[in-house]
Write a protein that holds these residues in place. Structure first.
Motif, mmCIF file in Angstrom:
data_model
loop_
_atom_site.group_PDB
_atom_site.id
_atom_site.type_symbol
_atom_site.label_atom_id
_atom_site.label_comp_id
_atom_site.label_asym_id
_atom_site.label_seq_id
_atom_site.Cartn_x
_atom_site.Cartn_y
_atom_site.Cartn_z
ATOM 1 N N ALA A 83 0.827 -1.212 0.000
ATOM 2 C CA ALA A 83 0.000 0.000 0.000
ATOM 3 C C ALA A 83 0.861 1.261 0.000
ATOM 4 O O ALA A 83 0.565 2.223 -0.719
ATOM 5 C CB ALA A 83 -0.943 -0.001 1.208
ATOM 6 N N VAL A 84 1.943 1.254 0.766
ATOM 7 C CA VAL A 84 2.848 2.407 0.798
ATOM 8 C C VAL A 84 3.497 2.588 -0.572
ATOM 9 O O VAL A 84 3.577 3.709 -1.101
ATOM 10 C CB VAL A 84 3.917 2.269 1.910
ATOM 11 C CG1 VAL A 84 4.990 3.343 1.777
ATOM 12 C CG2 VAL A 84 3.264 2.333 3.290
ATOM 13 N N ALA A 85 3.955 1.499 -1.177
ATOM 14 C CA ALA A 85 4.603 1.581 -2.497
ATOM 15 C C ALA A 85 3.639 2.100 -3.556
ATOM 16 O O ALA A 85 4.009 2.949 -4.381
ATOM 17 C CB ALA A 85 5.148 0.210 -2.894
ATOM 18 N N ILE A 86 2.405 1.628 -3.539
ATOM 19 C CA ILE A 86 1.401 2.083 -4.513
ATOM 20 C C ILE A 86 1.092 3.565 -4.307
ATOM 21 O O ILE A 86 1.044 4.341 -5.262
ATOM 22 C CB ILE A 86 0.122 1.232 -4.404
ATOM 23 C CG1 ILE A 86 0.365 -0.167 -4.972
ATOM 24 C CG2 ILE A 86 -1.056 1.902 -5.119
ATOM 25 C CD1 ILE A 86 -0.765 -1.148 -4.720
ATOM 26 N N LEU A 95 10.639 5.841 -3.957
ATOM 27 C CA LEU A 95 11.168 5.292 -2.710
ATOM 28 C C LEU A 95 12.571 4.722 -2.921
ATOM 29 O O LEU A 95 12.843 4.091 -3.941
ATOM 30 C CB LEU A 95 10.256 4.186 -2.179
ATOM 31 C CG LEU A 95 8.847 4.596 -1.774
ATOM 32 C CD1 LEU A 95 8.037 3.372 -1.376
ATOM 33 C CD2 LEU A 95 8.891 5.611 -0.641
ATOM 34 N N ALA A 96 13.433 4.939 -1.933
ATOM 35 C CA ALA A 96 14.769 4.347 -1.938
ATOM 36 C C ALA A 96 14.827 3.185 -0.952
ATOM 37 O O ALA A 96 15.530 2.211 -1.167
ATOM 38 C CB ALA A 96 15.814 5.399 -1.575
ATOM 39 N N VAL A 97 14.060 3.300 0.138
ATOM 40 C CA VAL A 97 14.028 2.278 1.185
ATOM 41 C C VAL A 97 12.587 2.120 1.654
ATOM 42 O O VAL A 97 11.887 3.115 1.862
ATOM 43 C CB VAL A 97 14.898 2.680 2.400
ATOM 44 C CG1 VAL A 97 14.762 1.674 3.540
ATOM 45 C CG2 VAL A 97 16.360 2.846 2.004
ATOM 46 N N LEU A 98 12.156 0.883 1.808
ATOM 47 C CA LEU A 98 10.859 0.587 2.428
ATOM 48 C C LEU A 98 10.950 -0.793 3.061
ATOM 49 O O LEU A 98 11.100 -1.799 2.373
ATOM 50 C CB LEU A 98 9.722 0.615 1.399
ATOM 51 C CG LEU A 98 8.336 0.212 1.917
ATOM 52 C CD1 LEU A 98 7.909 1.090 3.092
ATOM 53 C CD2 LEU A 98 7.310 0.287 0.795
#
Length: 177
Positions: A83-86, A95-98
């Motif tokens: 969900a965060v990536a979308i 994003l570089a880090v998740l």
């Protein structure tokens, strides 16, 4: 899948759902677990993927597979990360880090319907769920990243089911032995 591809897919789906909101409600692919004996079970996806579970030796298992509780926590973490990536892609954030981790502190007495000091049966549910999340994106202020994460997690189906305590409609069908 690139950020642009995700952002395009999100925009396309949102446009369809604005025109026909009824298309948003759909049945998920059912998850079916089959008992294999002792404390082992296997769930199979229609794609052919099979995931086995087992309990640790202390609970009579072989401890050779992940536990159902671990898969539960992994499901929360996977869903939140997705969900965060979308949401990041839809907002144009690269994003570089998740990294998402989900921790809990269960009370094993609940698995056996044992009573606590107060005489009430201890809950078998995971207690004290925590979800530490590491995230970074070049040039994006921390406040914007926090908002991204909070907005995403509010809309994430698996964490949402836990937060909202979605009830389960239990149905028992007797099989011929």
């Amino acid at each position: 899948m690139t950020n642009e591809r995700v952002a395009t897919a999100v925009a396309r789906i949102q446009a369809v759902l604005r025109r026909k909101p009824e298309l948003g409600l759909h049945d998920d692919t059912a998850a079916n677990a089959r008992w294999l004996g002792a404390t082992r079970c296997v769930a199979r996806h229609p794609s052919g993927i099979a995931i086995a579970t087992d309990m640790p030796a202390d609970l009579g298992g072989e401890g050779e597979e992940v536990t159902p509780g671990w898969l539960f926590r992994a499901g929360i973490a996977w869903c939140a990360a997705t969900a965060v990536a979308i949401t990041a892609a839809a907002r144009g954030i690269a994003l570089a880090v998740l990294e998402v981790e989900v921790r809990s502190r269960p009370d094993l007495r609940g698995l056996f319907a044992m009573a606590g000091a107060d005489g009430r049966v201890v809950s078998a549910a995971s207690n004290d769920l925590r979800m530490p999340l590491r995230i970074a994106a070049a040039g994006v202020p921390a406040a914007r990243m926090r908002t991204l994460v909070e907005d995403s997690c509010r809309c994430s189906p698996v964490p949402g089911a836990v937060v909202q305590a979605t009830p389960i409609a239990l149905q028992v069908d007797m099989a011929a032995d």
